[in-house]
Design a protein around this motif. Structure first.
Motif, mmCIF file in Angstrom:
data_model
loop_
_atom_site.group_PDB
_atom_site.id
_atom_site.type_symbol
_atom_site.label_atom_id
_atom_site.label_comp_id
_atom_site.label_asym_id
_atom_site.label_seq_id
_atom_site.Cartn_x
_atom_site.Cartn_y
_atom_site.Cartn_z
ATOM 1 N N LYS A 2 12.814 -9.519 8.767
ATOM 2 C CA LYS A 2 13.035 -10.469 7.684
ATOM 3 C C LYS A 2 14.139 -11.453 8.053
ATOM 4 O O LYS A 2 15.028 -11.162 8.839
ATOM 5 C CB LYS A 2 13.403 -9.730 6.393
ATOM 6 C CG LYS A 2 12.300 -8.823 5.871
ATOM 7 C CD LYS A 2 12.721 -8.181 4.569
ATOM 8 C CE LYS A 2 11.618 -7.308 3.988
ATOM 9 N NZ LYS A 2 11.295 -6.185 4.834
ATOM 10 N N ILE A 136 -0.437 -13.714 -0.075
ATOM 11 C CA ILE A 136 0.216 -12.577 -0.742
ATOM 12 C C ILE A 136 0.636 -11.520 0.281
ATOM 13 O O ILE A 136 1.753 -10.984 0.224
ATOM 14 C CB ILE A 136 -0.730 -11.987 -1.803
ATOM 15 C CG1 ILE A 136 -0.821 -12.957 -2.989
ATOM 16 C CG2 ILE A 136 -0.244 -10.618 -2.273
ATOM 17 C CD1 ILE A 136 -1.845 -12.579 -4.029
ATOM 18 N N ASN A 137 -0.242 -11.249 1.222
ATOM 19 C CA ASN A 137 0.118 -10.288 2.277
ATOM 20 C C ASN A 137 1.314 -10.779 3.078
ATOM 21 O O ASN A 137 2.201 -9.997 3.458
ATOM 22 C CB ASN A 137 -1.076 -10.039 3.195
ATOM 23 C CG ASN A 137 -2.192 -9.279 2.507
ATOM 24 O OD1 ASN A 137 -1.944 -8.518 1.573
ATOM 25 N ND2 ASN A 137 -3.425 -9.479 2.950
ATOM 26 N N LYS A 140 4.569 -10.379 1.013
ATOM 27 C CA LYS A 140 4.997 -8.976 0.982
ATOM 28 C C LYS A 140 5.674 -8.587 2.289
ATOM 29 O O LYS A 140 6.694 -7.881 2.299
ATOM 30 C CB LYS A 140 3.792 -8.067 0.725
ATOM 31 C CG LYS A 140 3.251 -8.133 -0.694
ATOM 32 C CD LYS A 140 2.052 -7.206 -0.858
ATOM 33 C CE LYS A 140 1.506 -7.246 -2.275
ATOM 34 N NZ LYS A 140 0.303 -6.380 -2.425
ATOM 35 N N THR A 141 5.103 -9.065 3.406
ATOM 36 C CA THR A 141 5.685 -8.755 4.707
ATOM 37 C C THR A 141 7.037 -9.437 4.888
ATOM 38 O O THR A 141 7.982 -8.866 5.436
ATOM 39 C CB THR A 141 4.733 -9.198 5.833
ATOM 40 O OG1 THR A 141 3.482 -8.530 5.675
ATOM 41 C CG2 THR A 141 5.308 -8.867 7.197
ATOM 42 N N TYR A 143 9.191 -10.778 2.428
ATOM 43 C CA TYR A 143 10.259 -10.488 1.456
ATOM 44 C C TYR A 143 10.342 -9.016 1.052
ATOM 45 O O TYR A 143 11.290 -8.616 0.381
ATOM 46 C CB TYR A 143 10.044 -11.343 0.201
ATOM 47 C CG TYR A 143 10.219 -12.817 0.438
ATOM 48 C CD1 TYR A 143 11.481 -13.417 0.372
ATOM 49 C CD2 TYR A 143 9.130 -13.631 0.745
ATOM 50 C CE1 TYR A 143 11.646 -14.768 0.588
ATOM 51 C CE2 TYR A 143 9.285 -14.994 0.960
ATOM 52 C CZ TYR A 143 10.542 -15.550 0.891
ATOM 53 O OH TYR A 143 10.700 -16.885 1.119
ATOM 54 N N GLY A 144 9.320 -8.243 1.410
ATOM 55 C CA GLY A 144 9.296 -6.848 0.993
ATOM 56 C C GLY A 144 8.509 -6.668 -0.293
ATOM 57 O O GLY A 144 8.578 -7.515 -1.195
ATOM 58 N N SER A 145 7.768 -5.581 -0.400
ATOM 59 C CA SER A 145 6.918 -5.340 -1.568
ATOM 60 C C SER A 145 7.725 -5.227 -2.846
ATOM 61 O O SER A 145 7.271 -5.653 -3.921
ATOM 62 C CB SER A 145 6.084 -4.064 -1.367
ATOM 63 O OG SER A 145 5.189 -4.223 -0.290
ATOM 64 N N GLY A 146 8.942 -4.660 -2.763
ATOM 65 C CA GLY A 146 9.756 -4.480 -3.951
ATOM 66 C C GLY A 146 10.081 -5.802 -4.630
ATOM 67 O O GLY A 146 9.884 -5.963 -5.840
ATOM 68 N N PHE A 148 8.595 -8.711 -4.034
ATOM 69 C CA PHE A 148 7.368 -9.425 -4.345
ATOM 70 C C PHE A 148 6.794 -8.986 -5.692
ATOM 71 O O PHE A 148 6.392 -9.816 -6.506
ATOM 72 C CB PHE A 148 6.321 -9.214 -3.244
ATOM 73 C CG PHE A 148 4.982 -9.815 -3.586
ATOM 74 C CD1 PHE A 148 4.745 -11.159 -3.388
ATOM 75 C CD2 PHE A 148 3.981 -9.029 -4.155
ATOM 76 C CE1 PHE A 148 3.519 -11.725 -3.737
ATOM 77 C CE2 PHE A 148 2.758 -9.584 -4.499
ATOM 78 C CZ PHE A 148 2.528 -10.933 -4.291
ATOM 79 N N GLU A 149 6.733 -7.691 -5.924
ATOM 80 C CA GLU A 149 6.077 -7.168 -7.117
ATOM 81 C C GLU A 149 6.769 -7.583 -8.410
ATOM 82 O O GLU A 149 6.131 -7.640 -9.464
ATOM 83 C CB GLU A 149 5.993 -5.633 -7.053
ATOM 84 C CG GLU A 149 5.137 -5.095 -5.915
ATOM 85 C CD GLU A 149 3.673 -5.506 -6.003
ATOM 86 O OE1 GLU A 149 3.241 -5.920 -7.103
ATOM 87 O OE2 GLU A 149 2.971 -5.428 -4.978
#
Length: 567
Positions: A2, A136-137, A140-141, A143-146, A148-149
């Motif tokens: 990141k 979207i994928n 997530k990669t 910024y991180g899924s946390g 992003f969600e």
């Protein structure tokens, strides 16, 4: 890994959001993004499915469909993949979204492909869905899924400057149907490019400076001219109506193919079969199209003629397994296309009253050296510049627009907007076939009139609203009204609604609640005294970066948003 700034972003900061720009192009598309908590970092997606180790700021606007309608490849996966029996390679489908542009439709009919039974909107929806899934994928990669969600996304999708209001709405609906949720705005391509150029930092603007943006892409070329109204923070306004044409880089391919067929005609399918032509055009696309004009002293150019066992053929230009081209031959490929671009620039320069200080060339074709040299030669008094990362200027500008809204404070209307109405009779203005007498008031009236509330070329401020007043006189109270909003693309719109240049923009439907029906006023006819009802309704049309927005006003108060059903 990141970005170092991303490591410190807080999951608890609910005020921030992602800003995404999508440059949905005729031949290539791109995506850029930023996090509102880190506005100095704008990322551009450069890794795409099927591209292997090759990185690129754009991906082909292509989809391969199987016979049953399923998608087997898209973008880089589909670029060099030969089409098998039963498959359809969809391309150029974007142009089919605007049926108001007759020149677009002629070209689109010739070159656009889509599966039988599918509409262009359905293909565009599929393509935008694929783009959004990859985005979207990637987020997530990155910024991180946390993060992003829990972070909303705001989307800004670009369209050509000359697209109709209907085509802009169709594009927006295709994006929504593709699963793009949340805030979604349409932005004109040259406006986004202008914002990117103005924020590049290598040119210091002063108040009153005027510049032109020429976005030369694969299929279309779009132009608008601007004036800097406030240099810091940057604010600017349009000084001309946006124009454009079908003279992008893909038309060079058409001219180059003509040249190939002339030079290699005696060899027939040996070099002119589908596979060989595709290989030659790919070499042209990756080398000659990009680099021609960078070295003005270079007089000879070559590309590999694969499968060639001929040592020399001077007439055909074959030498040592290569196909040789003279400078004059390549100039003849470029000039027909560039001449059209210069004509579009000439219109902008003239309409700006010769006050343009700088011309910015952006887009894939905008990076070409020969194009720059031709334009600089035509306008020696104007600085012609090709910004760094010109190919991604539009998509980066869309993100900047999302991060710092209202950079462009005023725009020029590309068409006139109005309604058909009945007017007080005037024998000096109206034709005899328009004459009638109002049954309620007894006054002489004229039908088939036009009331133009916003005229082509007029300057409107960002967010400015214009009201369309309607006054209804009815014998019985109605709970539903349908309004036809009309437009005209000629400089001086006509007085009569039946004129051939007047076309339907769409319909606005107003459904009255029981409370709103109480706003009817009771009147008495002057002719025989019978009762009738009068209700005044205003339709407010608001001008934004692109799409028109409508509101309903009853008795001077906002009664809700109005949805226009485009013709």
């Amino acid at each position: 890994m990141k970005h170092p700034r991303i490591q410190s972003l807080s999951l608890d900061d609910q005020k921030n959001h992602f800003v995404v720009g999508i440059d949905f192009g005729t031949t290539y598309s791109g995506v850029a993004f930023a996090y509102s908590g880190d506005t100095d970092t704008i990322g551009v997606i450069k890794q795409w499915p099927g591209a292997k180790q090759r990185t690129s700021e754009k991906i082909g606007s292509l989809i391969i469909y199987e016979g049953d309608g399923t998608i087997s490849a898209w973008g880089a996966q589909a670029e060099n993949k030969p089409r098998k029996s039963g498959q359809t390679k969809a391309r150029w489908f974007k142009l089919l979204l605007d049926d108001s542009q007759s020149n677009y439709l002629v070209t689109a009919t010739q070159y656009a492909t889509k599966p039988f039974g599918m509409t262009a909107v359905e293909v565009a929806t599929d393509y935008l869905r694929l783009i959004n899934t990859h985005l979207i994928n990637h987020l997530k990669t990155t910024y991180g899924s946390g993060l992003f969600e829990c972070t909303p996304i705001e989307y800004f999708v670009t369209v050509p400057a000359i697209w109709s209001d209907k085509a802009q709405a169709i594009t927006r609906n295709a994006a929504i149907n593709a699963g793009i949720q949340g805030k979604l705005e349409i932005v004109r391509e040259p406006e986004a490019a202008a914002i990117a150029c103005a924020h590049s930092g290598h040119l210091i603007f002063e108040e009153g400076d005027r510049f032109l943006v020429c976005d030369a892409g694969g299929g279309t070329v779009d132009l608008i001219s601007y004036e800097v109204t406030t240099p810091r923070p940057l604010k600017m306004k349009e000084i001309t109506i946006g124009t454009g044409g079908l003279c992008g880089a893909t038309y060079l391919d058409r001219e180059f193919e003509k040249l190939l067929r002339e030079k290699l005609s005696k060899y027939g399918d040996q070099f002119l079969n589908e596979k060989s032509l595709a290989s030659l055009l790919q070499d042209f696309d990756e080398y000659l199209k990009v680099n021609f004009g960078e070295d003005e002293d270079e007089d000879e150019f070559s590309i590999i003629l694969r499968g060639c066992d001929i040592d020399e053929d001077e007439e055909a230009g074959i030498s040592a397994g290569c196909l040789i081209f003279t400078r004059d031959e390549i100039v003849q490929v470029f000039d027909p296309v560039i001449n059209k671009i210069i004509q579009l620039i000439e219109e902008q320069v003239t309409n700006s009253k010769e006050t343009i200080k700088t011309i910015f060339l952006v887009g894939g074709f905008g990076s070409n050296g020969y194009l720059r040299n031709r334009i600089q030669g035509r306008y020696p008094h104007i600085s012609v510049q090709q910004p760094v990362d010109a190919w991604s200027a539009v998509v980066r500008g869309a993100v900047i627009h999302g991060l710092r809204e209202k950079i462009v404070t005023a725009r020029h209307l590309r068409r006139s907007y109005g309604v058909s109405c009945n007017s007080q009779w005037d024998p000096l203005i109206h034709d005899l076939d328009q004459y009638y007498v109002c049954e309620f008031t007894g006054h002489a009236r004229a039908n088939d009139c036009m009331s133009w509330y916003a005229r082509m070329g007029h300057e409107v401020q960002h967010g400015q609203s214009i009201k369309f007043p309607f006054c209804h006189k009815v014998g019985e109270k109605k709970d539903r009204y349908v309004y036809d909003l009309l437009c005209s693309d000629i400089e001086n719109p006509p007085r009569r609604a039946s004129h051939s240049s007047v076309t339907a923009l769409g319909q606005v439907v107003v459904n009255l609640t029981d409370d709103q029906k109480q706003l009817y006023r009771t009147r008495n006819s002057v002719t025989d005294g019978f009762e009738y009802y009068e209700l005044c309704i205003d339709i407010s049309m608001k001008f934004t970066a692109s799409l028109l927005k409508f509101e309903i006003l009853l008795d001077g108060k906002v009664a809700g948003e109005a949805v226009i059903k485009y013709e």
